[in-house]
Design an enzyme around this catalytic site. Structure first.
Site, PDB file in Angstrom:
ATOM      1  N   LYS A   1       0.841  -1.197   0.000  1.00  0.00           N
ATOM      2  CA  LYS A   1       0.000   0.000   0.000  1.00  0.00           C
ATOM      3  C   LYS A   1       0.873   1.241   0.000  1.00  0.00           C
ATOM      4  O   LYS A   1       1.968   1.234   0.564  1.00  0.00           O
ATOM      5  CB  LYS A   1      -0.860   0.051   1.264  1.00  0.00           C
TER       6      LYS A   1
ATOM      7  N   ARG B   1     -13.103  11.992   8.263  1.00  0.00           N
ATOM      8  CA  ARG B   1     -14.050  12.836   7.525  1.00  0.00           C
ATOM      9  C   ARG B   1     -15.394  12.120   7.501  1.00  0.00           C
ATOM     10  O   ARG B   1     -15.492  10.989   7.940  1.00  0.00           O
ATOM     11  CB  ARG B   1     -13.557  13.003   6.085  1.00  0.00           C
TER      12      ARG B   1
END
Lengths: 80, 463
Positions: free
Chosen positions: B159, B293
């Site tokens: 990743k 968020r």
């Protein structure tokens, strides 16, 4: 010598280089062969290469890197 | 201090969602628009509009200085970043605060800490939250990656340390694959995020994606239970549910408690989500990352808890404390959300902008359609393909999926292809009805071309 104007095949964002760090695919004055990639059009985060279907000299771009283009909008002029 | 005027620094359906919540709180809104978005629904609904730049996101929705200037010029006292774009950019949050404005989200240092996956894993470990076996921090170069992978165990996932949204992930089955993939992955991460740092973790096969919704006020945090988002295509979620039917009550309690521990450890403020991998074979869950968020799929949580997350995050940003205790949050029934994207399922999900020639929105009990569409709207080609989210709620999972099928039958978007046919097919698929799937299932199922058979039915509906 005949001049042809190549139009955008689809709407999106036009890119002249594969990424910001890399050189442009073609400069004005370059030779273009059939199958050459001239730019990319990004449609909703998916990238489609603009592949030359005719050969000749690329004499002028009508759009700048990262410009918004509509389908059918002139992209570049080819002289052959 | 209470917020009186918000700059909506985003677009599409989430901008509409923010404006609606703000209006219910008596807060006025200024919608930031690029040159391509002056006609969008959020621009019509907001109290005012501020032009921030050309169509290209790097010159508009990703232009922090233009957004802050627009907020100041229009007299806003707060900025809502939505999701995507600058929502998890600590530098943007700092600029907003430095201009004397309120950033509707966590503190910049929390965004920075939890946005760095290696750092987030360290915090998780300190909070006693299990993580997938992975590299200790960022690995630099092929040799370091090979050494780390030997400890982690193959297959390993590679990743980008600065990545997000599932982009840039690769899987190496063994050391020789890792050797060839690391340089590619690093170069791609450098190009996409400006940071070539990589991170490795064990790949759990047949894993399910579960995630816990958190609300915090900087001191105290609560969870709003979990969602399951295992139906993914190219690592993008397409169908989300709440709660996760694969969890036992004990597993749910342990998962949600772990999320609260981590959120309180980092003094989380606002709405956030902790993503986990769940291994149904062993019942183990592993923290993967935190999204600092609001998320696309937040409505399923709102439906099963009755709590308006958007209003809650705005009120917390305005300085209020959490008005809820954990005992005040209860689960009722089951909710499903499907993403309606401007993509053609019959043509390998090719994105397809166009003009909305006709729009029929489903209604009735337990149905919600959060969308950016209106009849005549020209969907621009410059941004992502999400057009809207169809959300249903009912007393059980079975009833919710039946309601989803019914609502999808009423949905009509004329003029451009959408992913609605995919969802109509999924809502009748045996594995989906039984809840028998994992994060790789959808792509395998699509290889059997289930939509080719569904196609004539869709066309005969005249859509």
């Amino acid at each position: 010598m005949t001049k042809t104007t190549i139009e955008a095949p689809l709407p999106g964002t036009f890119y002249r280089a594969p990424s910001p760090e890399e050189p442009v695919f073609k400069n004005e004055g370059d030779q273009v062969a059939i199958g050459d990639t001239v730019g990319l059009i990004e449609v909703m985060k998916s990238f489609t290469p603009v592949v030359a279907e005719a050969a000749g000299t690329l004499v002028a771009f009508h759009v700048d890197n990262e410009d918004a283009v509509m389908a059918g909008q002139p992209l570049y002029d080819l002289e052959a | 201090m209470a917020i009186s005027k918000i700059l909506v620094a985003n677009r599409g359906e989430i901008a509409v969602r923010i404006i609606r919540a703000a209006r219910e709180l008596g807060i006025s809104t200024v919608q930031a628009v690029s040159a391509a978005d002056e006609t969008m629904l959020a621009a019509r609904l907001a109290d005012a509009v501020a032009k921030i730049g050309p169509a290209h996101a790097s010159k508009s929705y990703l232009n922090a200085d233009a957004l802050v200037a627009a907020a100041l010029e229009t007299g806003c006292d707060a900025v809502h970043p939505g999701y995507g774009f600058l929502s998890e950019n600590a530098g943007f949050a700092e600029k907003v605060e430095a201009a004397g404005l309120t950033f509707i989200g966590p503190r910049p240092e929390t965004i920075r800490k939890m946005g760095d996956k290696a750092e987030a894993r360290r915090e998780a470990a300190l909070a006693g939250v299990p993580t997938v076996p992975g590299s200790e921090g960022v690995v630099a170069g092929v040799e370091a990656a090979l050494e780390a992978a030997a400890g982690v165990g193959y297959p390993v996932m590679i990743k980008a340390a600065a990545g997000g949204g599932g982009r840039g992930i690769r899987i190496a089955a063994d050391a020789s694959e890792l050797r060839s993939l690391v340089p590619q992955a690093s170069a791609e991460a450098k190009a996409a995020f400006g940071d070539g740092g990589l991170y490795l973790e064990r790949f759990v096969s047949r894993a399910r994606h579960v995630e816990v919704q958190i609300l915090g006020d900087g001191e105290r945090a609560i969870h709003l239970f979990e969602r399951e988002c295992s139906l993914q295509r190219r690592r993008q979620k397409v169908w989300e549910e709440a709660p996760a039917a694969c969890l036992s009550p004990d597993q749910r309690a342990a998962l949600c408690a772990s999320a609260v521990r981590l959120a309180e450890r980092v003094n989380y403020r606002g709405a956030g989500t902790l993503e986990y991998l769940f291994d149904p074979a062993t019942g183990e869950f592993f923290f993967i990352e935190m999204n600092t968020r609001i998320q696309v799929e937040h409505p399923v949580t709102e439906m099963v808890t009755g709590i308006d997350l958007m209003r809650a995050m705005i009120r917390i940003a305005g300085g209020e404390k959490l008005g809820l205790a954990q005992e005040d949050v209860a689960l009722f029934g089951h909710a499903v959300e499907v993403r309606i994207n401007a993509e053609d399922p019959a043509s390998d999900f090719r994105p397809h902008p166009g003009t909305v020639e006709k729009l029929a929105v489903p209604g009735g009990m337990g149905v919600r359609f959060d969308t950016m569409l209106y009849p005549g709207y020209q969907v621009p080609p410059f941004y992502d393909s999400l057009l809207g989210k169809l959300i249903v709620h009912a007393e059980s999972r079975e009833a919710a999926i039946a309601r989803l099928s019914r609502a999808l039958g009423e949905l009509e978007v004329g003029g451009l292809p959408t992913t609605a046919p995919l969802h109509r097919a999924l809502a009748c698929a045996g594995e989906v009805l039984r809840g028998d799937f994992h994060t790789g299932w959808l792509e395998e199922w699509l290889k059997g071309r289930p939509l080719a058979a569904a196609q004539p039915a869709t066309q005969s509906e005249g859509r």
